[in-house]
Every structure is written in C-alpha cells, then in structure tokens.
Design a protein around this motif. Structure first.
Motif, short mmCIF file in Angstrom:
data_model
loop_
_atom_site.label_atom_id
_atom_site.label_comp_id
_atom_site.label_asym_id
_atom_site.label_seq_id
_atom_site.Cartn_x
_atom_site.Cartn_y
_atom_site.Cartn_z
N ALA A 11 0.93 -1.01 -0.10
CA ALA A 11 0.06 -0.03 -0.08
C ALA A 11 0.94 1.31 -0.07
N LEU A 12 2.12 1.21 0.47
CA LEU A 12 3.18 2.21 0.53
C LEU A 12 3.91 2.40 -0.77
N GLY B 198 5.46 5.00 -5.75
CA GLY B 198 5.95 4.90 -7.08
C GLY B 198 5.46 6.11 -7.93
N ILE B 199 4.09 6.21 -7.90
CA ILE B 199 3.50 7.22 -8.91
C ILE B 199 3.90 8.58 -8.52
N VAL C 295 -4.38 -0.16 -9.02
CA VAL C 295 -3.10 0.69 -8.38
C VAL C 295 -4.23 1.82 -7.69
N GLU C 296 -4.03 1.77 -6.28
CA GLU C 296 -4.83 2.60 -5.32
C GLU C 296 -3.85 3.63 -4.84
N LEU D 260 -8.74 6.97 -4.15
CA LEU D 260 -7.89 7.47 -5.54
C LEU D 260 -7.57 6.26 -6.38
N ARG D 261 -7.89 5.82 -7.33
CA ARG D 261 -7.56 4.69 -8.12
C ARG D 261 -7.13 4.89 -9.38
N LEU D 262 -6.02 4.41 -10.12
CA LEU D 262 -5.58 4.97 -11.36
C LEU D 262 -6.28 3.80 -12.39
#
Length: 215
Positions: free
Chosen positions: A71-72, A77-78, A140-141, A146-148
């Motif tokens: 989760a971290l 990364g984004i 990808v949360e 927020l989710r990509l």
C-alpha cells in the motif's frame, strides 16, 4: 559586492532593456544547480532509497506487513514518476552547471550516460509496475479513494514477464544509485572539484565572501 560590480550589473540591465530583450539574470551562481532542481534531487533521493527498502521488504516478507508495504509502494512509485517528469522538465528548461574542465572525455560520457540512465529508470520503473499490476488485475490505489485506470490488458503471461522486468530493473536502479553515490563522494572528498558542492546549499555568508573574493 563593490561599486564597480554594481555599475557593471546596471549596465547589463540597461543594454538588455534597450535591445528589447529580457533582462539578464545577474548574480546567479553558474556553478550551482537551480534551487528547485536541488530540492527535487534530495527529495527524490530520499524517496528512491525508501522505495528500494520497501521493495526489499516486500520480497522478504509474507506476513500482513506485505500488504502494508504494498500500500506504501504504489503511491510512492507514482509520486516518483510525477517528480521525475517535473525534474526532467526543469533540467531541459535550465541547463545544469558544466562539468569540470579537467575531466576526460570518457568521464564526461560516463557522467552524462549515468544521469540519463537514472532518469530512464525513474520513469520506466513506475510505468512497468503500473502495467504489471494492470496485467495481473490488481488496482493501483493511491489512497483517499483514488485509483488509477489500468494501462495494460489483463494477461497472466504479461504479468509474469513484467514482474520479472520490474524486479530486474530494481536491481539495476539500486546498482546505479550506489554508483551515483560513490561518484558524488569521489568528487566531493577526493577530487574536490565542486561537482558535489553544486548540489548542496551554502550558507549565505560563505556565498557573499566568495562573491567578494571574485570581485
């Protein structure tokens, strides 16, 4: 700064204004990186080291800690991807200080190649990780709801290939970071040629003394 320097600065501004050009920046230390580039450099250095340790922890852990690390790992990364794009834009907008003249052609090539490879990995690693999760059907949360969106179709074979590539490039990034750190210490502690100092902050008093000495 003495009176002669002040008069020279005013003459430069007057000539630039008379020619209809933007005034020339006076007093900027051309041996130092622009301060936003320096701030991004050290922020991203901390983030990259954190990411590498988080990744190592994810590989070594199969407990509930793995979910917390994952989760971290995703939003970090984004964030690195976004800041790498910003840092690249700043580098293209304002050229970095030149390398010392005494460096040979091979050393100059190695320095430029390692920097561009580092940029490539900082951009590629998050994108490959994002595509890997998309191919595996994992969201990808980023937190706070927020989710990509996925950037690759669901495909277990693609997931396996991208997972291997992501892990391999992580080792390459770790090795490049160590090389970058070693080169910085070599320039700062052995050669003392100003390369490491160009990415540091100097006290105002020291900067003023150096400017006065130059005058």
């Amino acid at each position: 700064m003495n009176m002669d320097q002040t008069q020279r600065d005013e003459a430069i501004r007057d000539e630039a204004g008379f020619a209809g050009q933007a005034p020339v920046a006076v007093g900027r230390d051309e041996t130092m990186f622009w301060w936003p580039a320096r701030a991004l450099h050290w922020l991203m250095a901390l983030m990259l080291l954190t990411m590498l340790f988080v990744g190592a922890g994810m590989v070594a852990s199969v407990s509930e800690r793995h979910a917390w690390l994952l989760a971290l790992h995703k939003p970090l990364g984004i964030a690195i991807l976004a800041l790498a794009l910003l840092r690249l834009a700043l580098r293209l907008w304002r050229r970095p200080p030149p390398l010392p003249r005494e460096l040979g052609a091979a050393q100059r090539f190695a320095a430029h190649a390692s920097h561009w490879l580092l940029y490539a990995l900082m951009l590629a690693m998050p994108l490959i990780g994002w595509a890997m999760l998309s191919a595996g059907g994992y969201p990808v949360e980023l937190g706070a709801g927020l989710r990509l969106p996925p950037i690759a179709p669901f495909d277990p074979s693609w997931f396996a290939a991208l997972r291997w590539l992501h892990r391999t490039l992580a080792y390459a990034l770790f090795a490049l970071v160590l090389l970058h750190l070693g080169a910085a210490l070599h320039h700062g502690l052995i050669r003392r040629d100003g390369v490491l100092r160009s990415m540091l902050w100097r006290r105002r008093g020291a900067a003023v003394r150096e400017s006065d000495a130059a005058d």
